[in-house]
Design a protein around this motif. Sequence first.
Motif, mmCIF file in Angstrom:
data_model
loop_
_atom_site.group_PDB
_atom_site.id
_atom_site.type_symbol
_atom_site.label_atom_id
_atom_site.label_comp_id
_atom_site.label_asym_id
_atom_site.label_seq_id
_atom_site.Cartn_x
_atom_site.Cartn_y
_atom_site.Cartn_z
ATOM 1 N N GLY A 21 1.225 -9.574 -0.094
ATOM 2 C CA GLY A 21 0.355 -9.024 -1.129
ATOM 3 C C GLY A 21 1.136 -8.506 -2.325
ATOM 4 O O GLY A 21 2.080 -9.156 -2.787
ATOM 5 N N PRO A 22 0.746 -7.334 -2.846
ATOM 6 C CA PRO A 22 1.428 -6.773 -4.015
ATOM 7 C C PRO A 22 2.935 -6.581 -3.804
ATOM 8 O O PRO A 22 3.714 -6.768 -4.738
ATOM 9 C CB PRO A 22 0.727 -5.425 -4.230
ATOM 10 C CG PRO A 22 -0.636 -5.615 -3.657
ATOM 11 C CD PRO A 22 -0.432 -6.524 -2.470
ATOM 12 N N GLY B 154 0.837 -1.198 0.000
ATOM 13 C CA GLY B 154 0.000 0.000 0.000
ATOM 14 C C GLY B 154 0.873 1.248 0.000
ATOM 15 O O GLY B 154 2.000 1.234 -0.487
ATOM 16 N N GLU B 155 0.350 2.319 0.573
ATOM 17 C CA GLU B 155 1.127 3.559 0.678
ATOM 18 C C GLU B 155 2.421 3.273 1.441
ATOM 19 O O GLU B 155 2.387 2.692 2.522
ATOM 20 C CB GLU B 155 0.302 4.624 1.413
ATOM 21 C CG GLU B 155 0.893 5.990 1.399
ATOM 22 C CD GLU B 155 0.898 6.642 0.029
ATOM 23 O OE1 GLU B 155 1.802 7.467 -0.223
ATOM 24 O OE2 GLU B 155 0.014 6.332 -0.796
ATOM 25 N N PRO B 156 3.586 3.657 0.891
ATOM 26 C CA PRO B 156 4.849 3.368 1.584
ATOM 27 C C PRO B 156 4.917 4.041 2.952
ATOM 28 O O PRO B 156 4.467 5.178 3.120
ATOM 29 C CB PRO B 156 5.922 3.950 0.653
ATOM 30 C CG PRO B 156 5.269 3.984 -0.687
ATOM 31 C CD PRO B 156 3.814 4.273 -0.409
ATOM 32 N N PRO B 157 5.472 3.333 3.929
ATOM 33 C CA PRO B 157 5.636 3.942 5.247
ATOM 34 C C PRO B 157 6.755 4.978 5.217
ATOM 35 O O PRO B 157 7.608 4.961 4.336
ATOM 36 C CB PRO B 157 6.023 2.757 6.142
ATOM 37 C CG PRO B 157 6.684 1.797 5.217
ATOM 38 C CD PRO B 157 5.987 1.965 3.894
ATOM 39 N N ILE B 158 6.734 5.861 6.193
ATOM 40 C CA ILE B 158 7.787 6.864 6.356
ATOM 41 C C ILE B 158 8.450 6.619 7.697
ATOM 42 O O ILE B 158 7.766 6.472 8.720
ATOM 43 C CB ILE B 158 7.204 8.289 6.290
ATOM 44 C CG1 ILE B 158 6.605 8.540 4.902
ATOM 45 C CG2 ILE B 158 8.278 9.330 6.632
ATOM 46 C CD1 ILE B 158 5.831 9.843 4.790
ATOM 47 N N PHE B 159 9.784 6.544 7.679
ATOM 48 C CA PHE B 159 10.565 6.368 8.900
ATOM 49 C C PHE B 159 11.439 7.598 9.086
ATOM 50 O O PHE B 159 12.260 7.903 8.233
ATOM 51 C CB PHE B 159 11.469 5.130 8.806
ATOM 52 C CG PHE B 159 10.720 3.845 8.608
ATOM 53 C CD1 PHE B 159 10.073 3.232 9.671
ATOM 54 C CD2 PHE B 159 10.669 3.235 7.369
ATOM 55 C CE1 PHE B 159 9.386 2.045 9.503
ATOM 56 C CE2 PHE B 159 9.990 2.045 7.181
ATOM 57 C CZ PHE B 159 9.347 1.450 8.244
ATOM 58 N N GLU B 160 11.248 8.309 10.186
ATOM 59 C CA GLU B 160 12.055 9.499 10.491
ATOM 60 C C GLU B 160 12.858 9.223 11.758
ATOM 61 O O GLU B 160 12.276 9.053 12.835
ATOM 62 C CB GLU B 160 11.147 10.716 10.708
ATOM 63 C CG GLU B 160 10.291 11.056 9.505
ATOM 64 C CD GLU B 160 9.225 12.091 9.815
ATOM 65 O OE1 GLU B 160 8.817 12.235 10.994
ATOM 66 O OE2 GLU B 160 8.769 12.735 8.864
#
Length: 86
Positions: free
Chosen positions: A53-54, A34-40
């Motif tokens: 999945g995909p 799905g929408e890529p996660p963001i790691f800060e």
Amino acid sequence: MSTSVVYSHETVSLDGQIFSDCEFLKSRLIYAGGEPPIFEHCRFQDCEWRFDGPAGRTLAYLKNLWGAGEKASVQAAIKEITGVAR
């Protein structure tokens, strides 16, 4: 958004999430395409990365390309991911 959370020995779904100053310890991290996660400013220690999945099908596709002799295409994708292609 998760801020300053410590995930220890947990299963964490990553799709569409934002993590800031989080720590992941011996956790299973799952990305399903799905929408890529963001790691800060996050830290990871001994985590298991799963692609379902995909996302998993994309990895399978790249593996098939590699096996079919298209190693240069897969390596080009890796260079794009790592920023080496610029």
